[in-house]
Design a protein around this motif. Structure first.
Motif, PDB file in Angstrom:
ATOM      1  N   ALA A  42      -1.640   5.624  -0.320  1.00  0.00           N
ATOM      2  CA  ALA A  42      -0.491   5.867   0.555  1.00  0.00           C
ATOM      3  C   ALA A  42       0.172   4.555   0.961  1.00  0.00           C
ATOM      4  O   ALA A  42       1.409   4.439   0.980  1.00  0.00           O
ATOM      5  CB  ALA A  42      -0.939   6.647   1.795  1.00  0.00           C
ATOM      6  N   LEU A  43      -0.646   3.551   1.260  1.00  0.00           N
ATOM      7  CA  LEU A  43      -0.105   2.239   1.619  1.00  0.00           C
ATOM      8  C   LEU A  43       0.637   1.622   0.435  1.00  0.00           C
ATOM      9  O   LEU A  43       1.730   1.049   0.594  1.00  0.00           O
ATOM     10  CB  LEU A  43      -1.253   1.329   2.069  1.00  0.00           C
ATOM     11  N   TRP A  79       6.660  -7.035  -1.983  1.00  0.00           N
ATOM     12  CA  TRP A  79       6.282  -5.629  -1.840  1.00  0.00           C
ATOM     13  C   TRP A  79       5.811  -5.067  -3.180  1.00  0.00           C
ATOM     14  O   TRP A  79       4.842  -4.303  -3.233  1.00  0.00           O
ATOM     15  CB  TRP A  79       7.458  -4.807  -1.310  1.00  0.00           C
ATOM     16  N   ALA A 118       4.000   3.273   0.004  1.00  0.00           N
ATOM     17  CA  ALA A 118       4.945   2.808   1.034  1.00  0.00           C
ATOM     18  C   ALA A 118       5.485   1.429   0.688  1.00  0.00           C
ATOM     19  O   ALA A 118       6.689   1.154   0.833  1.00  0.00           O
ATOM     20  CB  ALA A 118       4.254   2.793   2.398  1.00  0.00           C
ATOM     21  N   TRP A 119       4.617   0.542   0.220  1.00  0.00           N
ATOM     22  CA  TRP A 119       5.070  -0.787  -0.187  1.00  0.00           C
ATOM     23  C   TRP A 119       5.991  -0.709  -1.400  1.00  0.00           C
ATOM     24  O   TRP A 119       6.996  -1.419  -1.471  1.00  0.00           O
ATOM     25  CB  TRP A 119       3.868  -1.672  -0.491  1.00  0.00           C
ATOM     26  N   PRO A 172      -5.966   6.376   1.826  1.00  0.00           N
ATOM     27  CA  PRO A 172      -5.073   5.492   2.596  1.00  0.00           C
ATOM     28  C   PRO A 172      -4.536   4.328   1.768  1.00  0.00           C
ATOM     29  O   PRO A 172      -3.398   3.893   1.976  1.00  0.00           O
ATOM     30  CB  PRO A 172      -5.959   5.006   3.745  1.00  0.00           C
ATOM     31  N   LEU A 173      -5.352   3.819   0.825  1.00  0.00           N
ATOM     32  CA  LEU A 173      -4.878   2.707  -0.004  1.00  0.00           C
ATOM     33  C   LEU A 173      -3.708   3.133  -0.883  1.00  0.00           C
ATOM     34  O   LEU A 173      -2.717   2.401  -1.014  1.00  0.00           O
ATOM     35  CB  LEU A 173      -6.025   2.176  -0.866  1.00  0.00           C
ATOM     36  N   VAL A 184      -2.694  -3.086  -5.015  1.00  0.00           N
ATOM     37  CA  VAL A 184      -3.454  -1.960  -4.467  1.00  0.00           C
ATOM     38  C   VAL A 184      -3.726  -0.919  -5.551  1.00  0.00           C
ATOM     39  O   VAL A 184      -4.844  -0.387  -5.661  1.00  0.00           O
ATOM     40  CB  VAL A 184      -2.685  -1.325  -3.287  1.00  0.00           C
ATOM     41  N   ALA A 216       2.070  -3.574  -3.868  1.00  0.00           N
ATOM     42  CA  ALA A 216       1.886  -2.204  -4.351  1.00  0.00           C
ATOM     43  C   ALA A 216       1.099  -2.187  -5.659  1.00  0.00           C
ATOM     44  O   ALA A 216       0.175  -1.382  -5.844  1.00  0.00           O
ATOM     45  CB  ALA A 216       3.249  -1.534  -4.549  1.00  0.00           C
TER      46      ALA A 216
END
Length: 474
Positions: free
Chosen positions: A175-176, A10, A179-180, A172-173, A17, A14
């Motif tokens: 935010a993803l 994870w 989250a990770w 969105p990237l 990204v 993260a």
């Protein structure tokens, strides 16, 4: 939360990204500036701030962000950085005027300043020593794709949709990534109290802002103003060193600069990053200018150098720290030769082969800077070290952009043969000079290490002889 293979993955996702978004935004808007000017009814003079304020903000805030991550939680700062980056990207995408866009770019750079050094130090601390180099190399390889392809991704999105699509992609990237990051393990520097050296942080940031602005805007100023900016930056840096000497919990431990391999890799990385920025600036425009390719064909032709640069990250992650300075020396020497070949190429095929080799060599040198410096310092202060390294090489990137502008042909642009050859030869000279300096340093370092080894061996031998003599006397 303890570090497990799952939480490590994870963290890697993260960080990957985050690096992709940050590097993409550093290079994706250069070709979209005319369109931005038309849409926002802005003149050419103010448009440069769309790119330069982002780089200035990122470069000048990394030093403090890295150490804050060490003190208050690297995962926490990574999530915050991604959130700030994503939210400011949304503001950029909706910006109704140039001043709103420029202000949002400053905040976006602040988010990026948290993500890069904190993400690197998080990987250093959640991965075991035998795996952290490979993990960091993979994340930087993803960033290499964005670095090399950024101009063409930006131009393609601008032509097909709008320049605003570049910023919409980040939302969105980011935010993803946040989250990770929330699913990985937290880590701190448990060896130091959670006190922030605010005076040192303010002084260092002021010094870096002064230096970065002077480097970025210097080509538009008179020499007295440039000199005043450099003197002010030097004075602030001197005062920062004095503050750090007496601080109970310094922002940067000055003993870091007594670490020879760390200093050598950081300074060599600054040269390598300057060369990389010059390479990425000159080669795509030369394909369109000197070799008369369309934007689309030039983008396709540049895919091979871009792919080579992306693959360099994982390769650099496999270099053991003791060999890092040697590999960096070879990379800079090879980079100098490649840049000379680009300047003297007599055909497009030769030019593309040399460009591909340049992407591989310079990509390896840049990734190695961040991977290897994390391998030669104490993990608990990894954020501090990565912050210093990223600050140095990011300011060097600004120098590379300034150099490219300074040698540009005012009538025909940097893509013309005369301007691109001059830029490449100046950069090659800097790479070769640094290669020679590193080779001399390595030779001196090896002689000192050999002398220490001989002295230890002599002491051990003398100790055994004294022991044998005492035994016989008894």
């Amino acid at each position: 939360m303890t570090s497990t293979p799952t939480t490590r993955r994870w963290a890697l996702l993260a960080m990957s990204v985050g690096v992709f978004c940050i590097q993409l935004d550093a290079f994706a808007l250069n070709l979209a500036l005319p369109r931005i000017g038309r849409d926002l009814h802005a003149g050419g003079a103010g448009l440069q701030w769309v790119t330069s304020t982002y780089l200035l903000s990122t470069g000048t805030l990394m030093l403090g962000a890295g150490r804050l991550g060490d003190l208050f939680g690297r995962r926490r700062l990574l999530i915050l950085g991604l959130a700030v980056f994503g939210a400011s990207s949304l503001v950029c995408a909706l910006a109704p005027a140039l001043h709103v866009l420029v202000g949002a770019r400053v905040v976006q750079g602040a988010g990026g300043a948290m993500v890069m050094p904190v993400g690197l130090s998080l990987l250093t601390n959640v991965y075991p020593s035998e795996l952290r180099g490979r993990a960091t190399g993979r994340a930087l390889g993803i960033g290499g794709i964005a670095t090399a392809c950024g101009p063409f991704i930006g131009s393609a999105l601008t032509a097909a949709v709008s320049w605003r699509a570049v910023f919409w992609l980040n939302v969105p990237l980011a935010a993803l990534g946040a989250a990770w990051a929330s699913r990985t393990a937290e880590s701190y520097d448990t060896s130091a109290p959670r006190r922030v050296d605010w005076r040192g942080l303010a002084t260092a940031t002021a010094a870096l802002v002064t230096l970065a602005v002077t480097v970025d805007r210097g080509r538009h100023w008179q020499w007295p103003v440039i000199l005043a900016g450099l003197v002010a930056a030097a004075a602030l840096l001197t005062w920062f060193v004095r503050l750090e000497r007496v601080a109970a919990s310094p922002l940067v431990e000055l003993t870091l600069f007594l670490n020879g391999p760390y200093v050598a890799l950081t300074l060599a990385g600054a040269v390598a990053n300057t060369a990389t920025v010059m390479f990425l600036f000159v080669v795509p425009l030369t394909l369109q200018g000197q070799w008369d390719l369309s934007v689309a064909v030039a983008g396709i032709a540049f895919l091979a150098p871009a792919l080579a640069m992306a693959l360099a990250g994982p390769i650099a992650g496999r270099v053991p720290p003791p060999a890092a300075v040697r590999v960096m020396t070879v990379c800079l020497g090879a980079g100098a030769l490649v840049l000379v070949c680009l300047a003297r190429a007599s055909s497009l095929d030769v030019y593309l082969i040399a460009a591909t080799a340049g992407g591989a060599v310079l990509g390896t040198a840049n990734s190695l800077t961040l991977v290897a410096t994390q391998g030669v310092i104490r993990p608990e202060r990894a954020g501090e070290a990565s912050g210093v390294t990223k600050t140095v090489i990011t300011v060097a990137a600004g120098l590379g952009i300034a150099l490219a502008g300074a040698v540009a042909d005012q009538k025909r642009g940097v893509g013309s043969e005369a301007a691109s050859d001059t830029a490449l030869r100046i950069t090659a000279l800097g790479c070769m000079a640094t290669c020679v300096i590193l080779a001399v340093w390595l030779g001196t370092h090896e002689r000192h290490r050999l002398r220490r080894s001989v002295r230890r061996a002599v002491k051990v031998a003398l100790g055994h002889r004294r022991g044998d003599r005492s035994t016989r006397e008894e």
